[in-house]
Design a protein around this motif. Structure first.
Motif, short mmCIF file in Angstrom:
data_model
loop_
_atom_site.label_atom_id
_atom_site.label_comp_id
_atom_site.label_asym_id
_atom_site.label_seq_id
_atom_site.Cartn_x
_atom_site.Cartn_y
_atom_site.Cartn_z
N UNK A 194 0.83 -1.20 0.00
CA UNK A 194 0.00 0.00 0.00
C UNK A 194 0.86 1.26 0.00
N UNK A 195 1.96 1.23 0.75
CA UNK A 195 2.88 2.38 0.80
C UNK A 195 3.45 2.66 -0.59
N UNK A 196 3.91 1.63 -1.28
CA UNK A 196 4.48 1.81 -2.62
C UNK A 196 3.42 2.33 -3.59
N UNK A 198 0.71 4.12 -2.82
CA UNK A 198 0.37 5.50 -2.47
C UNK A 198 1.44 6.47 -2.94
N UNK A 199 2.71 6.09 -2.82
CA UNK A 199 3.81 6.97 -3.21
C UNK A 199 4.01 7.01 -4.73
N UNK A 200 3.75 5.89 -5.39
CA UNK A 200 4.03 5.82 -6.82
C UNK A 200 2.85 6.06 -7.72
N UNK A 201 1.67 5.54 -7.32
CA UNK A 201 0.49 5.63 -8.18
C UNK A 201 -0.75 5.88 -7.31
N UNK A 206 -4.28 -0.79 -6.48
CA UNK A 206 -3.04 -1.42 -6.04
C UNK A 206 -2.52 -2.44 -7.05
N UNK A 207 -3.42 -2.96 -7.87
CA UNK A 207 -3.01 -3.92 -8.90
C UNK A 207 -2.03 -3.30 -9.89
N UNK A 212 3.45 -3.27 -12.06
CA UNK A 212 4.70 -2.54 -12.29
C UNK A 212 5.90 -3.29 -11.71
N UNK A 213 5.71 -3.91 -10.55
CA UNK A 213 6.80 -4.67 -9.94
C UNK A 213 7.19 -5.85 -10.83
#
Length: 317
Positions: A194-196, A198-201, A206-207, A212-213
């Motif tokens: 969730x942190x990633x 929120x910061x990235x997209x 969240x999908x 992206x990962x």
């Protein structure tokens, strides 16, 4: 086939939960915990990092040695002390931390401290985000992962985010994402995912971050969520595994026991990045590995401490 874990080793002072409160000394630190976890489960394992030339640093090395971890790549410094963490537990075994870092010895490991034979002698290199918090140790971690990739080793990353350790919060996303792009196996908690996102997209589901990962080159993404189902993601499929029920008394090394369990199984089957990619093409291989790792994590949370709570092969039988 062997594993090297790079990063911090520190002392966990674990509260007894009483009043007045007292604390017991345990060797810890996420990469050191993972090294011990994998070694106790039968994988040839090394730890690489800087320790303070003090009573705590020598205690950590002694504990690593006694648990079957190769400490040839450990270095000692008298420029800074070994990091400390005071850990209090609530009624459910969840932790709150007070860190004494920086300054700390582990942050001083530099590119020149590496023995470059280490990269050809190990089939897996594992790191976490606590070796990204300062510029020197971030650059050292990236160099280590880059050398491991050149040697065709499997690169493993457990985010294990501790925001209080970061002097500049704005560095977190870019540095963590840099490591993700160098990794073959990534383990996150759901909160870290969730942190990633929120910061990235922040405006996307969240999908999008999961996708992206995987598109960044990660072969397998594993997302834990406490006692809830463990999700795994591969470019061709996804699934979930329910962890076993257990009596939780201390979650200090739960995630480290889990990833150590995963790496012990992967290390027994995979010699290189290519063989890991082939291993992950079979969905049952991933599920069997996560199931075993979940058992290791469940064992660890039922006991106090870090190294001492990690299971052996006999414990899991």
């Amino acid at each position: 086939m062997s594993l090297v874990c790079f990063g911090e080793a520190l002392i966990d002072f674990l509260s007894d939960g009483k009043q007045p409160e007292s604390f017991t000394k345990f060797a810890g630190g996420a990469p050191a915990n993972v090294a011990v976890a994998a070694a106790k489960l039968g994988l040839k394992t090394s730890f690489c990092g800087m320790l303070g030339d003090d009573m705590f640093g020598h205690f950590i090395k002694q504990e690593l040695d006694q648990n079957g971890v190769n400490t040839r790549y450990c270095r000692f410094t008298n420029v800074a002390k070994t990091a400390l963490a005071f850990v209090s537990l609530d009624a459910t075994g969840e932790r709150s931390f007070s860190f004494y870092r920086p300054p700390a010895a582990d942050l001083l490991y530099s590119v020149d401290d590496f023995d470059h034979a280490m990269f050809t002698e190990h089939s897996i290199m594992h790191v976490c985000s606590n070796s990204l918090t300062e510029l020197n140790i971030y650059r050292t971690t990236i160099h280590g992962l880059s050398q491991a990739k050149k040697a065709d080793a499997i690169c493993s990353f457990d985010m294990n985010l501790r925001e209080s350790l970061w002097p500049n919060i704005s560095d977190i996303f870019d540095r963590i994402w840099h490591v993700i792009t160098l990794s073959d196996l990534v383990k996150l908690s759901f909160e870290e995912l969730e942190f990633l996102n929120e910061k990235g997209h922040p405006t996307l589901p969240i999908e999008h971050t999961i996708d992206a990962i995987l598109k960044a080159g990660v072969t397998c993404l594993v997302v834990t969520n406490g006692g809830d189902a463990i999700r795994y993601y591969h470019a061709d499929f996804t699934g979930d595994i329910s962890p076993p029920e257990t009596n939780v008394v201390d979650t200090t090394a739960a995630g480290d026991a889990f990833i150590g369990g995963m790496l012990s199984k992967i290390g027994q089957r995979c010699r290189s990045k290519l063989s890991f990619s082939e291993f992950c093409q079979t969905q049952s291989n991933i599920e069997d590995t996560i199931t075993f790792a979940a058992r290791a994590g469940a064992f660890a949370v039922s006991r106090y401490g870090a190294f001492v709570s990690l299971p052996s092969e006999a414990d899991l039988l």
